[in-house]
Enzyme design. Sequence first.
Site: not given
Length: 230
Positions: A114, A197, A200, A225
């Site tokens: 991240c 993302c 994730c 994140c």
Amino acid sequence: MNAVPEVPANATAQEILRLGLEAAQGPVKLACSFSLEDVAIIELAQEAGLEIGVFALDTGRLNEETYEVADALTERYRIQIDWYFPKHEAVEKLEREKGLFSFRESLENRHECCHIRKVEPLGRALQGLAGWITGMRREHNVTRTDLKAIELDQLNGGILKLNPLLDWSEAQLMDFVQERRLPQNRLLKQGYRSIGCAPCTRAVQPGEDARAGRWWWENPEHKECGLHRR
């Protein structure tokens, strides 16, 4: 360093935006992930005639559907989106040394990914700004229950951070988006409620909170994140 203005308890999202822009006394941009919240903020700013810039972080692992929303926003509002990307050397090193899914092996590894893909680019995006806007809501997760409408972002040079939708419920947000027929990510109809993302993010189950589909292998208190460290 800017002073944080006093925000009335019943201030609307547009009033929070206006107060924040006046207090910032300089350029302010929305950190846009193309969520419903971010789309709503763009609509509210346009409606009120408030001038805000828009930037986005392309992590290299976004869903195609997210790019579709970005395209729809530029078409609808004729706005420019300033894109920021991770440094390719850092991404190449990470994937060569740890593989493509190291972020699932430990919290430390996930924070590393991240940081490379989001936090470092955010630092560049915020350079020269007097403030930035987020779509965070208190209802999102346990990590966001103590949000303030306008706060000082000490970790990013003491600029102002505006959270105009902090008290909006998910139902209120959905009603606003549907009434205005605003662009929506197609993944929302597949059960996704918070989209980051692709590797994730997953759809959530009935009864789960909106952030349950983000880093679902981690405990709720860890689900940030690094963009919104406090």
